[in-house]
Design a protein around this motif. Structure first.
Motif, PDB file in Angstrom:
ATOM      1  N   ILE A 146       0.803  -1.217   0.000  1.00 52.06           N
ATOM      2  CA  ILE A 146       0.000   0.000   0.000  1.00 52.06           C
ATOM      3  C   ILE A 146       0.840   1.273   0.000  1.00 52.06           C
ATOM      4  CG2 ILE A 146      -1.936  -1.132   1.148  1.00 52.06           C
ATOM      5  CD1 ILE A 146      -1.039   0.133   3.750  1.00 52.06           C
ATOM      6  N   ARG A 147       2.140   1.175   0.268  1.00 42.70           N
ATOM      7  CA  ARG A 147       3.020   2.344   0.263  1.00 42.70           C
ATOM      8  C   ARG A 147       4.342   1.942  -0.352  1.00 42.70           C
ATOM      9  NH1 ARG A 147       6.328   5.109   4.238  1.00 42.70           N
ATOM     10  NH2 ARG A 147       5.773   3.612   5.851  1.00 42.70           N
ATOM     11  N   SER A 148       4.794   2.682  -1.374  1.00 43.04           N
ATOM     12  CA  SER A 148       5.962   2.279  -2.151  1.00 43.04           C
ATOM     13  C   SER A 148       7.204   2.146  -1.295  1.00 43.04           C
ATOM     14  CB  SER A 148       6.212   3.275  -3.289  1.00 43.04           C
ATOM     15  OG  SER A 148       6.425   4.588  -2.771  1.00 43.04           O
ATOM     16  N   ALA A 149       7.326   2.956  -0.227  1.00 46.30           N
ATOM     17  CA  ALA A 149       8.509   2.886   0.628  1.00 46.30           C
ATOM     18  C   ALA A 149       8.646   1.526   1.289  1.00 46.30           C
ATOM     19  CB  ALA A 149       8.458   3.984   1.692  1.00 46.30           C
ATOM     20  N   LEU A 150       7.522   0.819   1.455  1.00 41.27           N
ATOM     21  CA  LEU A 150       7.556  -0.497   2.089  1.00 41.27           C
ATOM     22  C   LEU A 150       8.115  -1.564   1.165  1.00 41.27           C
ATOM     23  CD1 LEU A 150       4.047  -0.417   3.816  1.00 41.27           C
ATOM     24  CD2 LEU A 150       6.269   0.044   4.869  1.00 41.27           C
ATOM     25  N   ASP A 301      -0.711   6.724  10.079  1.00 45.25           N
ATOM     26  CA  ASP A 301      -1.016   5.610   9.176  1.00 45.25           C
ATOM     27  C   ASP A 301      -0.147   5.691   7.928  1.00 45.25           C
ATOM     28  OD1 ASP A 301      -2.332   7.254   7.118  1.00 45.25           O
ATOM     29  OD2 ASP A 301      -3.917   7.499   8.602  1.00 45.25           O
ATOM     30  N   ASN A 302      -0.255   4.677   7.076  1.00 48.33           N
ATOM     31  CA  ASN A 302       0.594   4.597   5.893  1.00 48.33           C
ATOM     32  C   ASN A 302       0.089   5.439   4.725  1.00 48.33           C
ATOM     33  OD1 ASN A 302       2.882   2.796   6.405  1.00 48.33           O
ATOM     34  ND2 ASN A 302       1.313   1.306   6.927  1.00 48.33           N
ATOM     35  N   PHE A 303      -1.041   6.117   4.903  1.00 48.74           N
ATOM     36  CA  PHE A 303      -1.573   6.953   3.834  1.00 48.74           C
ATOM     37  C   PHE A 303      -1.337   8.435   4.094  1.00 48.74           C
ATOM     38  CE2 PHE A 303      -4.161   3.070   3.551  1.00 48.74           C
ATOM     39  CZ  PHE A 303      -4.001   2.768   2.201  1.00 48.74           C
ATOM     40  N   ARG A 304      -1.674   8.902   5.306  1.00 47.79           N
ATOM     41  CA  ARG A 304      -1.613  10.342   5.584  1.00 47.79           C
ATOM     42  C   ARG A 304      -0.562  10.728   6.607  1.00 47.79           C
ATOM     43  NH1 ARG A 304      -7.714  11.246   7.201  1.00 47.79           N
ATOM     44  NH2 ARG A 304      -7.269   9.206   8.152  1.00 47.79           N
ATOM     45  N   GLY A 305      -0.168   9.816   7.478  1.00 53.44           N
ATOM     46  CA  GLY A 305       0.855  10.128   8.473  1.00 53.44           C
ATOM     47  C   GLY A 305       0.410  11.143   9.498  1.00 53.44           C
TER      48      GLY A 305
END
Length: 356
Positions: A146-150, A301-305
């Motif tokens: 869900i998040r490219s950094a992961l 969260d992994n979308f908005r932080g």
């Protein structure tokens, strides 16, 4: 494309690349204070210096010391500011800081000399070793999350620590780069693992919705969902773990994690990066650690932080897992309240300090 335009494009590209390199290389950090052992610290004794890792000759003779607290972290230019703060926090709150030995894993393509020089400049007395990690180990096994950094291959290096680190290193505390300790890491390292088949220890969170980490495809397939039969699986965060490397090696757990990643490539059974394979292999079979050792989720969260508060209870380790990182929010002048707890460990040399 006409030649003049082609040459202009190439020149612009090279200029941008050069500027990016300069920015990375010009990031300087202050020298941290030197920290000394308390009088009652045990003496660490060298039992085996043949580590077969010669990229840090001055430290080869300490890597296998008995009685040391071994700490493993990944290291790259993107998160090095967080890593430096984490290292400082470990040393500052350790009763025996000279007995801490750090093991840094970086990509095989990273500028290891630059990273080593940066560490040595800020921590001249730090005992450490740098190990290259070949992205090819996992690049073909990673599924998008869900998040490219992961999806960065270095995020998966923790699964290979028993292979990367010398065999004389038998237990290690793994730490992410976006955290700080406010307690003695030796207490965490001494966590009892219990029975002979327990490989790692970490804080468990049994009130989390464990099923959400896996897809309906996983839960609807009995041959897969029965993986957790006779287990009480709970979520745990892999950013803080105590690992018995001997038991891991004996059980070939790296291969077990890879098998789940290979299955994920064929049929999507989970959603979130490198965590679910750990849950599949270890959830319900780990030694619990007090929650104070991983006050996680401070990055939102992994979308908005978005900003988050601490969990109830005491605090030994603050962890900015999630999208928001304290150094980025501080630089943007949009800090969360808890980012003020990270700031005292920031070793970045500001331009003002460089000019003065």
């Amino acid at each position: 494309m006409p030649k003049p335009l082609l040459f202009s494009f190439l020149f612009l590209s090279l200029s941008l690349l050069s500027n990016a390199t300069i920015l990375t290389l010009s990031q300087q950090f202050k020298e941290a204070p030197q920290f000394y052992n308390s009088p009652d610290c045990p003496s660490i004794t060298n039992t085996n210096t043949n580590t077969n890792h010669n990229n840090n000759d001055n430290n080869n003779n300490v890597i296998c010391y008995d009685g040391a607290v071994h700490v493993a972290m990944t290291l790259d230019t993107q998160y090095i500011r967080g890593s430096m703060a984490a290292i400082l926090s470990v040393l500052q709150h350790s009763s025996c800081p000279e007995n801490n030995i750090f093991h840094f894993v970086t990509t095989a393509t990273a500028n290891a000399s630059l990273l080593r020089a940066t560490l040595s400049t800020s921590f001249p007395y730090l005992k450490f070793q740098i190990y290259p990690f070949d992205d090819a180990h996992v690049s073909g096994l990673i599924s998008t999350s869900i998040r490219s950094a992961l999806d960065c291959p270095l995020n998966y290096a923790r699964s290979y620590l028993p292979i990367i680190l010398p065999s004389c290193v038998r237990r290690v505390v793994y730490l992410d780069s976006d955290l700080v300790l406010v307690d003695d890491i030796a207490k965490l390292a001494a966590t009892p693992l219990g029975g002979d088949d327990t490989v790692l220890a970490a804080p468990e969170y049994c009130n989390a919705n464990f099923t959400s980490y896996f897809t309906p495809t996983f839960w609807s397939n009995p041959s897969l969902s029965l993986t957790f039969a006779n287990r009480k699986p709970c979520y745990f965060n892999t950013g803080v773990m105590v690992i018995d490397l001997d038991r891991w090696r004996a059980g070939d757990f790296t291969n077990k994690i890879e098998e789940w990643m290979e299955l994920q490539k064929r049929m999507r059974i989970y959603q979130l990066g490198s965590l679910p394979p750990f849950l599949l292999v270890f959830a319900g079979k780990i030694a619990p650690v007090d929650h104070k050792w991983n006050q996680h989720g401070l990055g939102g969260d992994n979308f908005r932080g978005l900003c988050r508060d601490l969990h109830p209870g005491p605090v030994s380790l603050l962890h900015w897992s999630g999208k928001g990182k304290p150094w980025a929010r501080l630089d943007a002048n949009r800090p969360c309240p808890l980012d003020a707890l990270w700031a005292p460990y920031d070793l970045l040399q500001t331009p003002f300090a460089l000019d003065s």
